[in-house]
Design an enzyme around this catalytic site. Structure first.
Site, PDB file in Angstrom:
ATOM      1  N   ARG A  96       1.961 -12.746  11.763  1.00  0.00           N
ATOM      2  CA  ARG A  96       0.943 -12.840  10.708  1.00  0.00           C
ATOM      3  C   ARG A  96       1.359 -13.841   9.633  1.00  0.00           C
ATOM      4  O   ARG A  96       0.536 -14.579   9.097  1.00  0.00           O
ATOM      5  CB  ARG A  96       0.731 -11.471  10.060  1.00  0.00           C
ATOM      6  CG  ARG A  96       0.237 -10.401  11.012  1.00  0.00           C
ATOM      7  CD  ARG A  96       0.142  -9.064  10.304  1.00  0.00           C
ATOM      8  NE  ARG A  96      -0.238  -8.005  11.218  1.00  0.00           N
ATOM      9  CZ  ARG A  96      -0.437  -6.754  10.851  1.00  0.00           C
ATOM     10  NH1 ARG A  96      -0.304  -6.405   9.581  1.00  0.00           N
ATOM     11  NH2 ARG A  96      -0.781  -5.831  11.736  1.00  0.00           N
ATOM     12  N   ASN A  97       2.644 -13.823   9.292  1.00  0.00           N
ATOM     13  CA  ASN A  97       3.124 -14.693   8.223  1.00  0.00           C
ATOM     14  C   ASN A  97       3.085 -16.156   8.637  1.00  0.00           C
ATOM     15  O   ASN A  97       2.731 -17.020   7.838  1.00  0.00           O
ATOM     16  CB  ASN A  97       4.538 -14.260   7.815  1.00  0.00           C
ATOM     17  CG  ASN A  97       4.529 -12.912   7.124  1.00  0.00           C
ATOM     18  OD1 ASN A  97       4.230 -12.812   5.945  1.00  0.00           O
ATOM     19  ND2 ASN A  97       4.818 -11.862   7.869  1.00  0.00           N
ATOM     20  N   LYS A 146       8.490  -3.885   6.958  1.00  0.00           N
ATOM     21  CA  LYS A 146       9.271  -5.104   6.773  1.00  0.00           C
ATOM     22  C   LYS A 146       8.776  -5.816   5.524  1.00  0.00           C
ATOM     23  O   LYS A 146       8.192  -6.897   5.575  1.00  0.00           O
ATOM     24  CB  LYS A 146       9.174  -5.986   8.021  1.00  0.00           C
ATOM     25  CG  LYS A 146       9.805  -5.316   9.237  1.00  0.00           C
ATOM     26  CD  LYS A 146       9.923  -6.239  10.416  1.00  0.00           C
ATOM     27  CE  LYS A 146      10.645  -5.552  11.565  1.00  0.00           C
ATOM     28  NZ  LYS A 146      10.879  -6.434  12.709  1.00  0.00           N
ATOM     29  N   LYS A 188      12.653 -13.022   6.241  1.00  0.00           N
ATOM     30  CA  LYS A 188      12.162 -13.702   7.456  1.00  0.00           C
ATOM     31  C   LYS A 188      10.654 -13.914   7.380  1.00  0.00           C
ATOM     32  O   LYS A 188      10.126 -14.888   7.936  1.00  0.00           O
ATOM     33  CB  LYS A 188      12.566 -12.923   8.711  1.00  0.00           C
ATOM     34  CG  LYS A 188      12.097 -11.475   8.776  1.00  0.00           C
ATOM     35  CD  LYS A 188      10.822 -11.313   9.558  1.00  0.00           C
ATOM     36  CE  LYS A 188      10.378  -9.865   9.615  1.00  0.00           C
ATOM     37  NZ  LYS A 188       9.151  -9.682  10.399  1.00  0.00           N
ATOM     38  N   ALA A 192       4.427  -5.789  17.667  1.00  0.00           N
ATOM     39  CA  ALA A 192       3.629  -4.663  18.165  1.00  0.00           C
ATOM     40  C   ALA A 192       2.885  -5.032  19.439  1.00  0.00           C
ATOM     41  O   ALA A 192       2.783  -4.214  20.371  1.00  0.00           O
ATOM     42  CB  ALA A 192       2.641  -4.224  17.089  1.00  0.00           C
ATOM     43  N   PHE A 238       0.805  -1.219   0.000  1.00  0.00           N
ATOM     44  CA  PHE A 238       0.000   0.000   0.000  1.00  0.00           C
ATOM     45  C   PHE A 238       0.841   1.275   0.000  1.00  0.00           C
ATOM     46  O   PHE A 238       0.299   2.373  -0.001  1.00  0.00           O
ATOM     47  CB  PHE A 238      -0.934   0.030   1.220  1.00  0.00           C
ATOM     48  CG  PHE A 238      -1.859  -1.145   1.300  1.00  0.00           C
ATOM     49  CD1 PHE A 238      -2.314  -1.796   0.154  1.00  0.00           C
ATOM     50  CD2 PHE A 238      -2.298  -1.627   2.529  1.00  0.00           C
ATOM     51  CE1 PHE A 238      -3.161  -2.877   0.218  1.00  0.00           C
ATOM     52  CE2 PHE A 238      -3.160  -2.710   2.617  1.00  0.00           C
ATOM     53  CZ  PHE A 238      -3.596  -3.337   1.448  1.00  0.00           C
TER      54      PHE A 238
END
Length: 343
Positions: free
Chosen positions: A270-271, A121, A206, A155, A99
């Protein structure tokens, strides 16, 4: 003694005084929390005015890290990117990499005299450029005015004030030192490096390896194999980093290995979550929709795959993730093939 005084003056000259954050997600919110522990006020751009209005009403981000309270009197909110850029000397970009161009489309104010810090990242899709290269090539920001915020720092843990470590990468050592004062507090420790390119590519990779770890978890591989996967992933990262940006670096430092480990293992990743869903049988589209958050590694693996066509680095883990996500290859067969290459 004279040298020390001159160095002190140089550092002071580079110290940011008006800092702006661009982004409305969890990482931008965590960064704002850190900044308000060292700065009197900050400027904060969010794309949606309704999010700003609700933030002011309830004193917290209505969409991310909702348990975190802010003193909104110390925050200058805006949904106009040009207004923020005019007001500040330092800008922290903390938006998902896909974005970034969309946010910058409305930008009319030059960035070349600003200090730009990437907390992204990821990599810019289509251009296949890491964030600092993108700002250098498209916005004429000098290498010395570009910095990267990296390290194993989720976070969610920043919100809870769990002890965390950040690395600030900048070609200008004095600017990097000055920025450590901005991000250091009782739960954040900071260090510096000049390996901007290596740190950025490590941050992209990563995420790719965390997807692989998630896929393996979804396929019910155990901790023993996960450890071998991460060991091979750091070797793969080192091979790629050495090929694309030859520089003496310790790949076992926290900005490389530490970030890889936390992203590959943490429940906040998340990944890893995205990869876990793929391993359990979700399609890529279904997993993306259900997550409602961006897994940077999905975009990153395509970019790395295309970049590596020029370097020909041996990257079997990256290739497996690419095949699973973009060629609809069987996760079972791809990971099984990987197990025969691990050592």
């Amino acid at each position: 003694m004279q040298k020390t005084t001159e160095e002190s003056k140089t550092t002071m000259a580079y110290k940011p005084t008006k800092i702006g954050v661009i982004g409305g997600g969890s990482w931008a919110t965590a960064i704002a929390k850190i900044l308000l522990s060292t700065q009197e006020t900050i400027y904060w751009y969010m794309r949606r005015q309704d999010q700003i209005d609700e933030f002011k009403r309830v004193s917290k981000n209505p969409s991310y890290l909702t348990g975190l309270k802010f003193d909104t009197e110390r925050i200058f909110f805006t949904n106009k990117i040009n207004d923020l850029v005019k007001q500040v000397d330092t800008i922290i970009f903390a938006t998902p990499s896909p974005f970034l161009k969309q946010h910058l489309k409305k930008l009319r104010v030059p960035l070349k005299d600003k200090i730009i810090i990437s907390a992204i990242k990821g990599i810019v899709p289509e251009e296949n450029l890491i964030i600092t290269d993108y700002f250098q090539q498209f916005y004429n920001v000098s290498r010395e005015n570009l910095a990267v915020l990296a390290g194993p720092c989720h976070a969610e843990e920043v919100a809870l004030e769990k002890l965390s470590y950040l690395t600030i990468a900048c070609a200008d050592r004095e600017k990097a030192k000055a920025l450590t004062q901005v991000f250091s507090n009782h739960y954040i420790r900071t260090s510096t490096t000049e390996d901007v390119t290596g740190i950025e590519y490590a941050s992209v990779l990563k995420n790719v390896y965390a997807i692989a770890a998630g896929v393996c978890h979804g396929l019910k591989y155990g901790d023993n194999f996960q450890a071998v996967l991460m060991s091979n992933a750091i070797q793969e990262m080192q091979r790629f980093s050495s090929a694309i940006h030859p520089l003496p670096r310790s790949i076992d430092e926290s900005a490389y290995l530490g970030d890889l480990l936390v992203t590959g293992y943490s429940k906040f990743s998340r990944n890893r979550t995205f990869g876990n869903m793929i391993g359990k049988g979700y399609s890529v589209k279904t997993a993306q929709i259900e997550m409602e958050m961006i897994a940077e590694g999905y975009y990153g693996v395509k970019c790395i795959k295309e970049i590596n066509e020029s370097f020909h680095v041996q990257m079997p883990i990256m290739e497996a993730v690419y095949n699973i996500l973009y060629n609809r290859a069987s996760p079972v067969l791809q990971i099984r093939a990987l197990t025969k290459l691990m050592h």
